[in-house]
Design a protein around this motif. Structure first.
Motif, PDB file in Angstrom:
ATOM      1  N   PHE A 218     -16.746 -33.313  -1.024  1.00 54.99           N
ATOM      2  CA  PHE A 218     -16.663 -31.863  -1.147  1.00 54.99           C
ATOM      3  C   PHE A 218     -16.566 -31.442  -2.606  1.00 54.99           C
ATOM      4  CE2 PHE A 218     -14.773 -33.160   2.894  1.00 54.99           C
ATOM      5  CZ  PHE A 218     -15.540 -32.425   3.784  1.00 54.99           C
ATOM      6  N   ASP A 219     -17.094 -30.261  -2.880  1.00 56.17           N
ATOM      7  CA  ASP A 219     -17.074 -29.720  -4.235  1.00 56.17           C
ATOM      8  C   ASP A 219     -15.666 -29.307  -4.625  1.00 56.17           C
ATOM      9  OD1 ASP A 219     -19.797 -30.049  -4.354  1.00 56.17           O
ATOM     10  OD2 ASP A 219     -20.238 -28.017  -3.655  1.00 56.17           O
ATOM     11  N   GLY A 220     -15.409 -29.363  -5.921  1.00 53.33           N
ATOM     12  CA  GLY A 220     -14.155 -28.847  -6.447  1.00 53.33           C
ATOM     13  C   GLY A 220     -13.333 -29.876  -7.182  1.00 53.33           C
ATOM     14  N   ALA A 221     -13.255 -31.090  -6.670  1.00 57.65           N
ATOM     15  CA  ALA A 221     -12.429 -32.120  -7.298  1.00 57.65           C
ATOM     16  C   ALA A 221     -13.185 -32.774  -8.451  1.00 57.65           C
ATOM     17  CB  ALA A 221     -12.024 -33.172  -6.270  1.00 57.65           C
ATOM     18  N   GLU A 222     -12.458 -33.136  -9.475  1.00 56.68           N
ATOM     19  CA  GLU A 222     -13.068 -33.814 -10.619  1.00 56.68           C
ATOM     20  C   GLU A 222     -13.270 -35.288 -10.286  1.00 56.68           C
ATOM     21  OE1 GLU A 222     -10.762 -33.273 -14.093  1.00 56.68           O
ATOM     22  OE2 GLU A 222     -10.926 -31.082 -14.096  1.00 56.68           O
ATOM     23  N   ARG A 223     -14.516 -35.736 -10.342  1.00 56.05           N
ATOM     24  CA  ARG A 223     -14.844 -37.126 -10.062  1.00 56.05           C
ATOM     25  C   ARG A 223     -16.244 -37.414 -10.581  1.00 56.05           C
ATOM     26  NH1 ARG A 223     -14.445 -36.523  -3.690  1.00 56.05           N
ATOM     27  NH2 ARG A 223     -15.032 -34.365  -3.567  1.00 56.05           N
ATOM     28  N   ALA A 224     -16.562 -38.694 -10.656  1.00 53.59           N
ATOM     29  CA  ALA A 224     -17.899 -39.087 -11.094  1.00 53.59           C
ATOM     30  C   ALA A 224     -18.903 -38.744 -10.006  1.00 53.59           C
ATOM     31  CB  ALA A 224     -17.919 -40.585 -11.389  1.00 53.59           C
TER      32      ALA A 224
ATOM     33  N   ARG B 179      -4.570 -33.408  -1.364  1.00 49.27           N
ATOM     34  CA  ARG B 179      -5.902 -32.826  -1.371  1.00 49.27           C
ATOM     35  C   ARG B 179      -5.932 -31.667  -0.380  1.00 49.27           C
ATOM     36  NH1 ARG B 179      -8.542 -36.463  -4.380  1.00 49.27           N
ATOM     37  NH2 ARG B 179     -10.700 -35.889  -3.952  1.00 49.27           N
ATOM     38  N   LEU B 180      -6.283 -30.521  -0.899  1.00 54.82           N
ATOM     39  CA  LEU B 180      -6.339 -29.285  -0.119  1.00 54.82           C
ATOM     40  C   LEU B 180      -7.803 -28.899   0.052  1.00 54.82           C
ATOM     41  CD1 LEU B 180      -4.715 -26.817   1.083  1.00 54.82           C
ATOM     42  CD2 LEU B 180      -5.041 -25.737  -1.151  1.00 54.82           C
ATOM     43  N   LEU B 181      -8.257 -28.810   1.291  1.00 55.64           N
ATOM     44  CA  LEU B 181      -9.642 -28.422   1.577  1.00 55.64           C
ATOM     45  C   LEU B 181      -9.645 -27.029   2.176  1.00 55.64           C
ATOM     46  CD1 LEU B 181     -12.609 -29.290   1.533  1.00 55.64           C
ATOM     47  CD2 LEU B 181     -12.308 -30.099   3.885  1.00 55.64           C
ATOM     48  N   MET B 182     -10.351 -26.118   1.516  1.00 56.10           N
ATOM     49  CA  MET B 182     -10.394 -24.725   1.941  1.00 56.10           C
ATOM     50  C   MET B 182     -11.778 -24.364   2.467  1.00 56.10           C
ATOM     51  SD  MET B 182      -8.168 -22.857  -1.063  1.00 56.10           S
ATOM     52  CE  MET B 182      -9.111 -23.577  -2.413  1.00 56.10           C
ATOM     53  N   THR B 183     -11.804 -23.615   3.552  1.00 58.15           N
ATOM     54  CA  THR B 183     -13.040 -23.055   4.095  1.00 58.15           C
ATOM     55  C   THR B 183     -13.124 -21.605   3.654  1.00 58.15           C
ATOM     56  OG1 THR B 183     -12.863 -24.495   6.032  1.00 58.15           O
ATOM     57  CG2 THR B 183     -14.365 -22.618   6.188  1.00 58.15           C
ATOM     58  N   LEU B 184     -14.214 -21.266   2.963  1.00 57.90           N
ATOM     59  CA  LEU B 184     -14.360 -19.941   2.370  1.00 57.90           C
ATOM     60  C   LEU B 184     -15.605 -19.258   2.898  1.00 57.90           C
ATOM     61  CD1 LEU B 184     -13.708 -21.016  -1.328  1.00 57.90           C
ATOM     62  CD2 LEU B 184     -12.028 -20.047   0.239  1.00 57.90           C
ATOM     63  N   LEU B 185     -15.535 -17.953   2.966  1.00 57.45           N
ATOM     64  CA  LEU B 185     -16.739 -17.176   3.243  1.00 57.45           C
ATOM     65  C   LEU B 185     -17.657 -17.257   2.034  1.00 57.45           C
ATOM     66  CD1 LEU B 185     -15.135 -14.007   4.882  1.00 57.45           C
ATOM     67  CD2 LEU B 185     -16.394 -15.828   6.047  1.00 57.45           C
ATOM     68  N   PRO B 186     -18.973 -17.212   2.223  1.00 53.99           N
ATOM     69  CA  PRO B 186     -19.888 -17.322   1.074  1.00 53.99           C
ATOM     70  C   PRO B 186     -19.676 -16.183   0.089  1.00 53.99           C
ATOM     71  CG  PRO B 186     -21.058 -16.640   3.043  1.00 53.99           C
ATOM     72  CD  PRO B 186     -19.692 -17.026   3.486  1.00 53.99           C
TER      73      PRO B 186
ATOM     74  N   ARG C  87     -14.244 -25.948  -0.478  1.00 56.72           N
ATOM     75  CA  ARG C  87     -13.759 -26.245  -1.822  1.00 56.72           C
ATOM     76  C   ARG C  87     -12.549 -27.154  -1.724  1.00 56.72           C
ATOM     77  NH1 ARG C  87     -11.438 -21.349  -4.949  1.00 56.72           N
ATOM     78  NH2 ARG C  87     -13.598 -20.614  -4.757  1.00 56.72           N
ATOM     79  N   LEU C  88     -12.591 -28.229  -2.499  1.00 52.40           N
ATOM     80  CA  LEU C  88     -11.498 -29.195  -2.508  1.00 52.40           C
ATOM     81  C   LEU C  88     -10.676 -29.032  -3.781  1.00 52.40           C
ATOM     82  CD1 LEU C  88     -10.386 -31.750  -0.936  1.00 52.40           C
ATOM     83  CD2 LEU C  88     -11.657 -33.082  -2.628  1.00 52.40           C
ATOM     84  N   VAL C  89      -9.374 -28.999  -3.623  1.00 55.99           N
ATOM     85  CA  VAL C  89      -8.453 -28.934  -4.759  1.00 55.99           C
ATOM     86  C   VAL C  89      -7.522 -30.138  -4.655  1.00 55.99           C
ATOM     87  CG1 VAL C  89      -6.680 -27.599  -5.942  1.00 55.99           C
ATOM     88  CG2 VAL C  89      -8.563 -26.422  -4.780  1.00 55.99           C
ATOM     89  N   ALA C  90      -7.414 -30.888  -5.731  1.00 54.54           N
ATOM     90  CA  ALA C  90      -6.558 -32.076  -5.750  1.00 54.54           C
ATOM     91  C   ALA C  90      -5.506 -31.935  -6.837  1.00 54.54           C
ATOM     92  CB  ALA C  90      -7.400 -33.330  -5.983  1.00 54.54           C
TER      93      ALA C  90
ATOM     94  N   ARG D 155     -11.609 -14.333   0.741  1.00 53.93           N
ATOM     95  CA  ARG D 155     -12.679 -15.201   1.237  1.00 53.93           C
ATOM     96  C   ARG D 155     -12.124 -16.371   2.051  1.00 53.93           C
ATOM     97  NH1 ARG D 155     -15.645 -17.668  -3.383  1.00 53.93           N
ATOM     98  NH2 ARG D 155     -16.866 -18.581  -1.681  1.00 53.93           N
ATOM     99  N   LEU D 156     -10.846 -16.668   1.896  1.00 50.82           N
ATOM    100  CA  LEU D 156     -10.262 -17.829   2.564  1.00 50.82           C
ATOM    101  C   LEU D 156     -10.160 -17.596   4.070  1.00 50.82           C
ATOM    102  CD1 LEU D 156      -8.894 -20.616   2.303  1.00 50.82           C
ATOM    103  CD2 LEU D 156      -6.717 -19.406   2.060  1.00 50.82           C
ATOM    104  N   VAL D 157     -10.704 -18.535   4.836  1.00 47.69           N
ATOM    105  CA  VAL D 157     -10.645 -18.477   6.296  1.00 47.69           C
ATOM    106  C   VAL D 157      -9.719 -19.544   6.848  1.00 47.69           C
ATOM    107  CG1 VAL D 157     -11.999 -18.606   8.433  1.00 47.69           C
ATOM    108  CG2 VAL D 157     -13.004 -17.601   6.373  1.00 47.69           C
ATOM    109  N   TRP D 158      -9.727 -20.702   6.227  1.00 48.12           N
ATOM    110  CA  TRP D 158      -9.022 -21.865   6.790  1.00 48.12           C
ATOM    111  C   TRP D 158      -8.682 -22.810   5.655  1.00 48.12           C
ATOM    112  CZ3 TRP D 158      -8.145 -22.006  12.024  1.00 48.12           C
ATOM    113  CH2 TRP D 158      -7.699 -23.198  12.588  1.00 48.12           C
ATOM    114  N   ALA D 159      -7.589 -23.511   5.762  1.00 52.47           N
ATOM    115  CA  ALA D 159      -7.234 -24.513   4.757  1.00 52.47           C
ATOM    116  C   ALA D 159      -6.302 -25.540   5.382  1.00 52.47           C
ATOM    117  CB  ALA D 159      -6.564 -23.865   3.553  1.00 52.47           C
ATOM    118  N   PHE D 160      -6.522 -26.791   5.001  1.00 54.96           N
ATOM    119  CA  PHE D 160      -5.590 -27.843   5.410  1.00 54.96           C
ATOM    120  C   PHE D 160      -5.426 -28.819   4.252  1.00 54.96           C
ATOM    121  CE2 PHE D 160      -9.749 -29.275   6.987  1.00 54.96           C
ATOM    122  CZ  PHE D 160      -9.855 -30.525   6.412  1.00 54.96           C
ATOM    123  N   GLY D 161      -4.303 -29.492   4.248  1.00 55.50           N
ATOM    124  CA  GLY D 161      -4.000 -30.423   3.169  1.00 55.50           C
ATOM    125  C   GLY D 161      -3.531 -31.759   3.688  1.00 55.50           C
TER     126      GLY D 161
END
Length: 678
Positions: free
Chosen positions: A21-27, A103-110, A121-124, A145-151
């Motif tokens: 998922f997009d958002g986290a810093e990684r290679a 790691r928090l994964l959020m479901t967002l409206l476009p 969007r993933l936030v770590a 825009r946030l609809v759903w989120a789980f961590g």
């Protein structure tokens, strides 16, 4: 590289999600790897190794991989084609080492009405400090825009053997916290003076005042969501106070009147106010003359001074709950007396909507009541046919229709509607994409959602819109999202087609203990076709055979089990084409019985009985049975040939000469004829 680049989430029971998922810093990940996923009871993968999924380019088409593991399995191994592997250890929060991350994964409206129905969007961040506060801050930053989120907590470490292990804790919903459920707890009798204790007007109550007031019956109501998110649930529930003392007093007075005996004249609020000279006097009692008080819970929260608040006070608790733990409401039944019943009524409640902690007494789904006794509040179990249930339900249904129209109520409703509209917009975007793809499936924003539901909806839409036409047709035929939601890995495997998959149906496996190969066979009407006890590599091979080989329907029809040995399987497939004809088997049995070949007739009879009972025979034994059919066919053909030859020879023979019958012997002449001549 893929092992630490991919994201892994577990719901704490059976469902596993693998994605990036997009958002986290990684290679950069590059091409997504082909993986074989296996689960087991033990870290050595010796006890019950079970094939969970086979992930290839077609499987990655959905964007994320969602699969189910057995309830008893807590070890999952991901094996790549190049030999790299990763083990997932599925444990509890306390199994997590301190150096892990969250790691928090959020479901967002476009954003700006984009083409995609949803964005993820993933936030770590490090799993240290007040993670709940950080999660709430991230949810607040996401805005409307946030609809759903789980961590979820996770940590990577090296095992004793040097293998890489990822420890996963169960994923928890952060926004919204949980589905609404009303949980009641009885507070200990409040023998201290309450903050809103009113002055007692008479000296007869003076001893209560000296003792800091009468005991108060109070309940603590826990809701797992915020009040705004729980608006519909709270609006469908009502507080109930049954004044049993008053009911019994009225019954006694009626009996006294019938017997002509003296009765008492109970004091009313008007009597008390006249005696005290205070028109605003409000004793701790129920002012209405009725013996049952029912008031809408949401209305009492929005307007504590509502006329409905007669003998009951409702307020939000100052008790601090952690993120995702919802809120607490205190219900003060200040008008209750010893022997009265009090609690909640919800006419539309379903299983589990209302409960009492720590031990629920059970009873009708629509009500949970306590009895106010001398030593505290005791849960009551009412019968389904108790007249009190019918009366409370009727009154509660009427109270639901009395909507609060205050400014606070309007603001509250607007906030609740805003949260609801986000989910509706998300679902509408998914439905629009399905419509464009020609799918008849439609999602609903109502009802309960599992923790991974938005991910699951998005992956299904991707499959439905981007798969080749034959795969999409197969998905539609097997039940569309109904099948995919039950078993995503199996539904995706069935989308590959194959001779065996025609008319397949996905059936829920409550415990998820069977391998993907066994579940595939069961969905195709061949449950039990794969032999038990296969190792992981054999299960992978069996799944490939079930999907690819054209002879599988003949094996299914003949009830011949699958063999992963190619030589044995080929011989069994040839035999299955002959044994699939049940009429031929029955004819062979008749032939051997007539020929007095008891052994051959018995072998085929046992096979036929097992087949009719739904049992499977081993692939190794199938050729011998088929050879019996071949022998019977040869014998019948020889017999038919002999008969035909005989008939032909008889037809070709010259006609036999007609032999004249012998002459009739001359009848001896009689005596007179000899005597007289002639």
């Amino acid at each position: 590289m893929w092992r630490e680049q991919l994201d892994y989430f577990w719901d704490g029971r059976r469902r596993l999600v693998i994605g990036c998922f997009d958002g986290a810093e990684r290679a950069p990940l590059g091409a997504r790897p082909a993986l074989t996923v296996v689960s087991a009871r033990d870290p050595g993968f010796v006890i019950e190794p079970t094939l969970v999924d086979v992930i290839d380019a077609a499987r990655w088409r959905a964007g994320v991989v969602i699969a189910d593991i057995s309830l008893e399995h807590r070890f999952v191994r991901l094996l790549a084609a190049d030999g790299e592997e990763l083990t997932l250890f599925l444990g509890s929060e306390r199994d997590q080492p301190p150096e892990g991350d969250y790691r928090l994964l959020m479901t967002l409206l476009p954003e700006g009405g984009g083409a995609d129905a949803a964005a993820f969007r993933l936030v770590a961040f490090p799993a240290r400090g007040d993670i709940e506060r950080l999660a709430r801050e991230q949810a607040t930053t996401a805005g409307p825009r946030l609809v759903w989120a789980f961590g979820q907590r996770r940590a990577f470490e090296q095992s004793a053997g040097g293998a890489l292990v990822a420890r996963l804790a169960p994923a928890r919903r952060i926004f919204p916290a949980y589905q609404s459920r009303l949980l009641l707890e009885a507070r200990g009798l409040d023998i201290e003076a309450s903050a809103d204790t009113r002055e007692a007007p008479f000296a007869i109550m003076q001893h209560w005042l000296h003792e800091n007031g009468a005991p108060r019956a109070m309940l603590r109501l826990r809701i797992p969501d915020s009040l705004e998110e729980s608006a519909a649930t709270l609006g469908g529930a009502s507080v109930a106070l049954v004044l049993n003392q008053r009911r019994r007093l009225r019954g006694w007075m009626h009996e006294q009147k019938q017997a002509g005996e003296p009765v008492i004249d109970p004091l009313t609020f008007d009597d008390i106010r006249e005696a005290t000279g205070d028109a605003g006097e409000s004793p701790d009692a129920v002012e209405a003359r009725d013996a049952i008080v029912v008031a809408n819970l949401l209305n009492l929260l929005l307007d504590p001074d509502s006329p409905e608040a007669d003998g009951v006070a409702v307020r939000r608790s100052l008790e601090k709950n952690g993120a995702g733990a919802g809120e607490t409401i205190e219900i003060d039944f200040y008008g209750a007396a010893l022997g009265d019943d009090l609690g909640l009524v919800a006419p539309a409640a379903r299983q589990g909507d209302l409960a009492i902690a720590p031990v629920d007494p059970g009873g009708p789904l629509v009500a949970r009541l306590f009895r106010f006794e001398a030593d505290g509040l005791v849960p009551r179990r009412l019968g389904e046919d108790d007249p009190l249930i019918e009366e409370l339900t009727r009154r509660a249904a009427h109270s639901v229709t009395r909507n609060n129209t205050s400014a606070a109520a309007r603001a509250f409703a607007e906030r609740a509607a805003g949260l609801k509209s986000r989910r509706e917009k998300l679902v509408a975007g998914f439905n629009e994409a399905l419509t464009r793809a020609g799918f008849s499936t439609r999602f609903s924003a109502a009802g309960l959602w599992d923790v991974f539901e938005p991910l699951q909806l998005a992956s299904f839409v991707t499959l439905a819109t981007q798969s080749p036409p034959p795969a999409r047709a197969a998905l539609q035929e097997m039940g569309a999202y109904g099948a995919y939601g039950v078993d995503p890995a199996l539904a995706t495997a069935l989308m590959r087609g194959g001779a065996l998959a025609q008319g397949a149906r996905v059936v829920a496996d409550p415990r998820g203990g069977a391998s993907l190969a066994a579940r595939y066979a069961a969905a195709c009407g061949a449950e039990g076709m794969t032999p038990p006890g296969l190792d992981a590599s054999s299960q992978v091979a069996a799944l490939g055979v079930l999907i690819r080989e054209e002879d599988m329907p003949f094996l299914r029809a003949a009830r011949i089990g699958l063999s992963v040995d190619p030589v044995v399987r080929r011989a069994a497939s040839v035999a299955a084409r002959r044994l699939a004809d049940m009429t031929a088997v029955e004819s062979a049995i008749v032939h051997f019985e007539r020929s007095r070949d008891v052994e051959s007739a018995s072998a085929l009879s046992e096979y036929l009985a097992a087949r009719r009972a739904g049992r499977w025979i081993s692939a190794a034994s199938a050729p011998a049975l088929a050879s019996l059919l071949a022998r019977a066919d040869v014998a019948r053909e020889e017999e038919q040939t002999r008969v035909a030859v005989g008939m032909t020879a008889a037809a070709a023979a010259p006609p036999t000469a007609t032999i004249a019958p012998p002459p009739r012997p001359e009848k001896p002449k009689g005596f007179l004829r000899r005597l007289f001549g002639g």
